[in-house]
Design an enzyme around this catalytic site. Structure first.
Site, short mmCIF file in Angstrom:
data_model
loop_
_atom_site.label_atom_id
_atom_site.label_comp_id
_atom_site.label_asym_id
_atom_site.label_seq_id
_atom_site.Cartn_x
_atom_site.Cartn_y
_atom_site.Cartn_z
N LYS A 184 -19.16 -40.12 -11.76
CA LYS A 184 -18.61 -40.85 -12.95
C LYS A 184 -17.22 -41.56 -12.77
O LYS A 184 -16.81 -41.73 -11.35
CB LYS A 184 -18.06 -39.66 -13.84
CG LYS A 184 -19.19 -39.04 -14.49
CD LYS A 184 -20.01 -39.88 -15.53
CE LYS A 184 -21.47 -39.32 -16.03
NZ LYS A 184 -21.65 -37.83 -16.19
C1 LIG Z 1 -22.67 -37.15 -17.06
C2 LIG Z 1 -22.74 -36.71 -18.47
C3 LIG Z 1 -22.73 -35.69 -18.94
C4 LIG Z 1 -22.63 -34.29 -18.28
O1 LIG Z 1 -21.40 -34.43 -17.44
P1 LIG Z 1 -21.11 -32.91 -16.60
O2 LIG Z 1 -19.78 -33.06 -16.11
O3 LIG Z 1 -22.10 -33.17 -15.29
O4 LIG Z 1 -21.64 -31.97 -17.49
C5 LIG Z 1 -22.87 -35.49 -20.43
N1 LIG Z 1 -23.24 -36.80 -21.01
C6 LIG Z 1 -23.47 -37.96 -20.40
C7 LIG Z 1 -23.63 -39.03 -21.39
C8 LIG Z 1 -23.40 -38.08 -19.11
O5 LIG Z 1 -23.35 -39.19 -18.58
#
Ligand SMILES: *Cc1c(COP(=O)(O)O)cnc(C)c1O
Length: 384
Positions: A184
Site C-alpha cells: 500500500k
Molecule cells: C488491501 C485492501 C484491503 C485489506 O487491507 P489489509 O490491510 O490487507 O487487511 C481492503 N480493501 C481494499 C480495497 C484493499 O485494497
C-alpha cells in the site's frame, strides 16, 4: 533483459532507527510508538480520533461492529473491490449487496448509490471504496446517505494521502479504514487504522480491538490503577498493532507526501505517453493530480484492442514487466456468486472494466528509463 516488479517498498528512511528504538526499549507490543502513530495519523487526516489495528480488514470489521451492523442486515458494497470490503459483513452475519461502479473511475457514484438504496430500502450502510486512490464524490454520497438515513464506512485502503475538495480523507463518513499492508501507499508490513469523529464509536472500537476489555490499551499503559485489573464487557478481538509495526509506520508517514509525489510523476508520465491510443482507456481523474494518492494506475484494454488482457499480461511479463489486476469482481468469486446467485449481467460497467483492466507499476523507485521502457513495450504489444 529488464526486470521491473509490479510493486517495490521503500524503507530507506528512519524505519530501521525507529524499529531499533522499539527493540532496545524491551517493549515490543502496543505502546508509545503506536500511540504516537495514532496521534500523527489523526493530525494528518484531520480526524478527531484514530485507532491503530493490525490490518485494514480488522479495521473494517471493527467499523461494522461499532455501527451495530448484525445478523440479517444488508450493506451496499461496490462489486469492484477486494474481498475484505465485503467479507467483514459476513463476520457479523450481515450480507453485502453489490453495486456496479462508473466505467471511467471504478467509483460508486451518488446516482448508482441512490438507485441501489431504492432497490434495497432496508440497507443499513454503504462501504465506499476510494478506488485506486481517487476520492469518491463524498458530497453527493453524504447527501444521498443523509436522505435515506444510512451509515457510511470508507474503505480507504488505497487512499492515504487522498484529498476530497482539498481536505484529507479520514473523516467524511462515519468511520474510515486505512491499510498499511506491504504494497500500500505507506506500509507497516501488516497494519491498518480507523479514523473518525464520533467519540462513542471510537470507544467501542478501542474496547473491541483488545478482547472487549473495558480499559483501553492507553489507559492500562498510563493509568495509576494496576494494569492487571480489568473487566471484560464483550467478546472482543485481538486486533492491536504492535510497536515494531508502528515504528515502521512513523517512518513511512514522514515520507508519505514524497512517495505520493513520486507516484504522481509516474502517473503523469503514463498520461503523457499513453493518452490518445485507441486501444487503451486511461483512468479518468476528476480531482486535481495533487489530491490523488496514486496507489494504482489501472489501464483498460477496450474492445478496439486486438489482444486480450490475459495475453497482454503474458507479453508484459515476457518483457520483464510486472503488472496486476484490480480486481476480479466479487460477483465472479465462487463464494459470493453461489451464496447470492449473482450473474455479471447486472454489473455492466464493472464487467467492462474487468475484461480489460491491467494495473501498471507505480512507485517512487521507478526510474525515468524504466517508465520509458514500460510505455514503449505497451505500445509495441498493443500494435502487434
Ligand atoms: C488491501 C485492501 C484491503 C485489506 O487491507 P489489509 O490491510 O490487507 O487487511 C481492503 N480493501 C481494499 C480495497 C484493499 O485494497
Amino acid at each position: 533483459m529488464k526486470s521491473i516488479s509490479y510493486a517495490k517498498v521503500d524503507c530507506s528512511g528512519n524505519e530501521l532507527k525507529y524499529v531499533a528504538e522499539v527493540l532496545s526499549s524491551g517493549w515490543l507490543t502496543t505502546a508509545g510508538k503506536t500511540f504516537e502513530f495514532e496521534k500523527k495519523i489523526a493530525e494528518a487526516t484531520g480526524a478527531k480520533f484514530a485507532c491503530a489495528v493490525n490490518s485494514c480488514t480488522a479495521a473494517l470489521h471493527l467499523a461494522v461492529d461499532a455501527l451495530g451492523i448484525g445478523p440479517g442486515d444488508k450493506v451496499l458494497v461496490p462489486a469492484m473491490t477486494f474481498t475484505a470490503s465485503a467479507e467483514v459483513l459476513r463476520y457479523v452475519g450481515a450480507d453485502p449487496v453489490f453495486l456496479d461502479v462508473e466505467y471511467n473511475t471504478a467509483l460508486l457514484s451518488p446516482k448508482i448509490l441512490e438507485a441501489g438504496i431504492r432497490a434495497n430500502p432496508e440497507v443499513k450502510a454503504v462501504i465506499i471504496v476510494h478506488f485506486g486512490g481517487q476520492a469518491a464524490d463524498m458530497d453527493g454520497i453524504i447527501a444521498v446517505c443523509r436522505k435515506y438515513g444510512i451509515k457510511i464506512i470508507e474503505d480507504a485502503a488505497h487512499a492515504f494521502p487522498t484529498r476530497y475538495n482539498g481536505k484529507m480523507i479520514g473523516g467524511f463518513g462515519d468511520l474510515t479504514c486505512f491499510s498499511f499492508y506491504a504494497n500500500k501507499t505507506i506500509t507497516t508490513g501488516e497494519g491498518g487504522m480507523i479514523t473518525g469523529n464520533d467519540e462513542a464509536l471510537m470507544k467501542r472500537i478501542k474496547i473491541m480491538r483488545l478482547h472487549g476489555i473495558n480499559r483501553d490499551i492507553w489507559n492500562r499503559f498510563t493509568s495509576n490503577a494496576p494494569s492487571w485489573e480489568y473487566d471484560v464487557v464483550a467478546p472482543g478481538f485481538k486486533y492491536n498493532l504492535p510497536d515494531i509495526a508502528s515504528a515502521i509506520g512513523l517512518a513511512q508517514l514522514e515520507r508519505a507526501e514524497e512517495f505520493r509525489q513520486s507516484r504522481q510523476r509516474c502517473a503523469q508520465y503514463y498520461y503523457d505517453r499513453l493518452s490518445g491510443l485507441p486501444e487503451i482507456d486511461l483512468p479518468s481523474i476528476k480531482c486535481p493530480m495533487e489530491d490523488h494518492s496514486w496507489h494504482i494506475f489501472p489501464i483498460i484494454l477496450n474492445d478496439k484492442s486486438r489482444i486480450d488482457r490475459n495475453r497482454f499480461i503474458e507479453l508484459m511479463a515476457e518483457a520483464g514487466i510486472g503488472t496486476s489486476v484490480h480486481y476480479k469482481p466479487l460477483y465472479r468469486m465462487t463464494y459470493y456468486r453461489d451464496r447470492y446467485g449473482l450473474t455479471p449481467d447486472n454489473f455492466v460497467n464493472t464487467e467492462r472494466i474487468w475484461k480489460g483492466c491491467v494495473s501498471l507499476p507505480i512507485y517512487g523507485l521507478l526510474g525515468q528509463d524504466e517508465l520509458t521502457y514500460i510505455s514503449e513495450k505497451i505500445k509495441e504489444i498493443i500494435s502487434k
